[in-house]
Scaffold this motif. Sequence first.
Motif, PDB file in Angstrom:
ATOM      1  N   ASN A  32       1.245   4.857   0.597  1.00  0.00           N
ATOM      2  CA  ASN A  32       1.260   6.172   1.914  1.00  0.00           C
ATOM      3  C   ASN A  32       1.738   7.691   1.386  1.00  0.00           C
ATOM      4  N   TYR A  33       1.412   8.425   2.672  1.00  0.00           N
ATOM      5  CA  TYR A  33       1.198   9.986   2.285  1.00  0.00           C
ATOM      6  C   TYR A  33       2.634  10.293   1.237  1.00  0.00           C
ATOM      7  N   ASP A  34       3.186  10.419   2.252  1.00  0.00           N
ATOM      8  CA  ASP A  34       5.289  10.459   2.763  1.00  0.00           C
ATOM      9  C   ASP A  34       5.445  10.690   1.137  1.00  0.00           C
TER      10      ASP A  34
ATOM     11  N   SER B 212      -1.064  14.082   3.136  1.00  0.00           N
ATOM     12  CA  SER B 212      -1.013  14.446   4.486  1.00  0.00           C
ATOM     13  C   SER B 212      -2.058  16.143   4.562  1.00  0.00           C
TER      14      SER B 212
ATOM     15  N   TRP C 159      -6.511   7.149  -1.658  1.00  0.00           N
ATOM     16  CA  TRP C 159      -4.497   7.975  -1.428  1.00  0.00           C
ATOM     17  C   TRP C 159      -4.859   9.162  -1.373  1.00  0.00           C
TER      18      TRP C 159
ATOM     19  N   THR D  93      -2.142   6.712   7.876  1.00  0.00           N
ATOM     20  CA  THR D  93      -1.108   6.420   6.173  1.00  0.00           C
ATOM     21  C   THR D  93      -1.808   7.332   4.872  1.00  0.00           C
TER      22      THR D  93
ATOM     23  N   ARG E 296      -3.077   2.097   9.197  1.00  0.00           N
ATOM     24  CA  ARG E 296      -2.090   2.641   9.933  1.00  0.00           C
ATOM     25  C   ARG E 296      -0.303   2.066   9.884  1.00  0.00           C
ATOM     26  N   ASP E 297       0.866   3.254  10.587  1.00  0.00           N
ATOM     27  CA  ASP E 297       1.355   2.860  10.401  1.00  0.00           C
ATOM     28  C   ASP E 297       1.421   1.836  11.184  1.00  0.00           C
ATOM     29  N   SER E 298       3.055   1.689  11.905  1.00  0.00           N
ATOM     30  CA  SER E 298       3.834   0.997  13.377  1.00  0.00           C
ATOM     31  C   SER E 298       2.781   1.640  14.383  1.00  0.00           C
TER      32      SER E 298
ATOM     33  N   TRP F 176       0.922  -1.581   0.333  1.00  0.00           N
ATOM     34  CA  TRP F 176      -0.044  -0.344   0.022  1.00  0.00           C
ATOM     35  C   TRP F 176       0.764   1.143  -0.039  1.00  0.00           C
TER      36      TRP F 176
ATOM     37  N   LYS G 173      -0.570   6.213  13.672  1.00  0.00           N
ATOM     38  CA  LYS G 173      -0.522   6.870  12.520  1.00  0.00           C
ATOM     39  C   LYS G 173      -2.066   6.391  11.253  1.00  0.00           C
TER      40      LYS G 173
END
Length: 622
Positions: free
Chosen positions: A213-215, A242, A239, A269, A262-264, A211, A267
Motif C-alpha cells: 500500500n502507499y503507506d 499517495s 503500486w 490502498t 481498498r482498505d477496510s 498486496w 479507501k
Amino acid sequence: MPSSKPPPSSSRPRPQGGDRKSAADSPSSASTGSKSAPPRLGVCCRTPLTVLVISLTLSLGYFLLPSRLATTPPDSYALCSPDGNNIFTAHDAHPRVQCLVVHGSRFADAGSLHEVQHRWPRSVGENTTSPLRVHFIQPGQIVVPGLSDSHAHILEYGAMKQIPLEGAHTAEETVARVKDYILSNPELRNDKSKYVEGWGWDHTQWKKEEWPNYDVFESDPDVAGRPIVLQSKDGHALWISSTVLKLMEPIPEEVPGGAILRDSSGKPTGVFLDNAQDLVVRPDPTYEMLEKRFATTVKEALARGLTAIHDAGLSPLSLDFFRRQADEGKLPIRIYGMTYYDENADYWGDRVSKIVGAGNNRLTARSIKVFADGALRTGGAALYEPYADNPETRGFMRIEPEVLNSIIPRFMRDGWQVNVHAIGDRANGVVLDAFEEALKGVNVSALRPRLEHAQILAEADMARFGNLGVIASIQPTHAISDMWFGEERLGPERVKGLYAFRSILNYGARITLGSDFPVEDMNPLAGFYAAITRLSPDGTSPHGPGGWFPEQRMSREEALKGMTIDPAYASFSEDTLGSIVAGKHADYVVLSQDIMSVPADTILDTTVVATVLDGRAVYGSI
C-alpha cells in the motif's frame, strides 16, 4: 504481459523447416541429426565478417589459394564447422550442414565445404575467378539461425533496468531500493516533483504474500511526498504513492475489467489491477528517455543471440519511436510490432497504414494486440470455475465477448493479424470462439491469428488450435515460474491444462516461443531449457528432477524451431527469415556449445560467441 496501455511505451502451409516431431525429448537426449540504435552500439559490436584467419585455415588443412584472397568480394564469405555438420539450419530438407555462404546481406548457399566451394561463384550469380573466403568456428561450437523472441516488451525492459526491484523480499525492501535509486540520481534527489518509475516488484515472492500500500512509501523521509509509480513483475498491477493517488481524484468505485484495491474503510490502498491501471496519472517519457531504454534492451538482446523481437503491445508513442528509428536507418535489431488495441478508442483498422519491412526490413507493424483477461499471478486470469485458493472469484475478462466478436473480424477484413492475450481457460475459450467465427470461409494462412500466452486450456480448446490454424505464442519460462503455485491456485485437475505444450503440439498446432521480458529472463536459452526440461535452473520442480508434468516437454528440435522458423511464420517473414536457406537474410548466431546434444543441465552454461545480422557481426566476432 503489460496489462494496460503499455507505458509510453484445417489447412495452412508450413514454412520450410516447419515439420515437427511429436515425441518429447528427454532432458539428456542427444540430437539424432546426421553427422557429416540509437545511441549506436560501439564499433566493437559491428565488426565485419570479412577477415580470413589464414593461420587457422592452414592448420585445419583447408588451403584455399591465400595468395588470391584479396580479390574476393569483401561482402562474401563462408562459415564452416571444422568438426562435422554443426550448422543447424531449421530447414527440414537439410537440417544440418557443414558450411553456410553469405553474399552481401543474404545467405547464398549451404552444404559441405566441398559443395559450397564447387558451387562458388555460381551460387551468387557472379563471374569471378576469386576463391571463396572461408572462416571456421571453433571445435565444439555450433551455428543456429538468428533467434527470435515472439513475445516481449522492448522499451519496458529498458525501463525495468533502471531500478532492480525484482528479488526484493518485502515491500519495505522494495522501497529501500527505490530510495537508493533516488539518492544516486541528483536530478531526482533534488526535485521531489519528478516522477520515479520502476518495474519488477512481485508480492508473491515476498516473505509475507500480501498486496503493498502507499503507506510504505511515506514511512521513509527520502521517499515520502514523491510521485512514484511501480509496475509489478507480471505487468498487471501498479503500486503508486499517495502523491499520485491525489492527482487521480476523484477515483471511480469500479473499473470494468480491472480492480482498485481498498482498505477496510473503502479507501484505495494504491494498488490498481489490469484495466484500472489506465486511471494512473504519469507523464509520457521523452524521446531521449526512450532512446536510453532502447539502447539498454538492444545491447543485452544482441549479446543473447536475439536478432528479432516481437513487441507485444506498442502504444502510439512507442510505435512512433520505432518508426522514427527505422526511417533514420538506426534500428540495430528486427522488430515485429503489435499495436495496442484500446477499446475506448474509435476503430482505426481501416484508416491506419501498416508498416512492412521499413528500415531495411528491420521494422514491421501489421498486427494488433488485444487483452482478453488478466494474469494468473494476480488472480485476474478468467477461469471457467472459481480459483481453488480464492473461491470468491474466477477472475475477469478485460474485454467483453461481444466486443471481441465485433473487432476481430473487422481487423481481419482490413488485413491485420490479430493477437490476443489470454491466460485463463475461460478467456482462451472465448477468444477461440471469436476466432472460429471470424475464420469461417477465410484463408487462415493469410491472417495467422495468435493467442498470446494460451496458458490454461480446457482439452477441447487445445484441439481447436490445430483445427483453426491459430498460433500458440507461449513462454516456457512462465511455466517454471508458475509451477510452484499453479496447483494451489487451480487445483490438482485443472492444473494439468496449465502450460500443456505437448498436448497443444499433438493436436497439430504451431507453437512459437518467447520470454515476455521483462516479466521473465530475456535469455532465449532459458526458454529453450525450460521447454525441454520443465525444471528450474537449479534442476528442481514440484514433481522432482524429472520435471513438472514431464509429459508436456518439447523436443530440442521443436524448441529450436520455436525460436527460429516458427516465429518467422508467426510474423509473415518465413520467406526471408528463420532458417539458413539461400536467399534469406543472413541472420545467425554462433553458440559456444551444442545445445542440441549436451546434457540438459549444462545448456544454461552456453554463451553467445557472435550474433550476426544481415551477414555482419553485431555482437562478438568470428
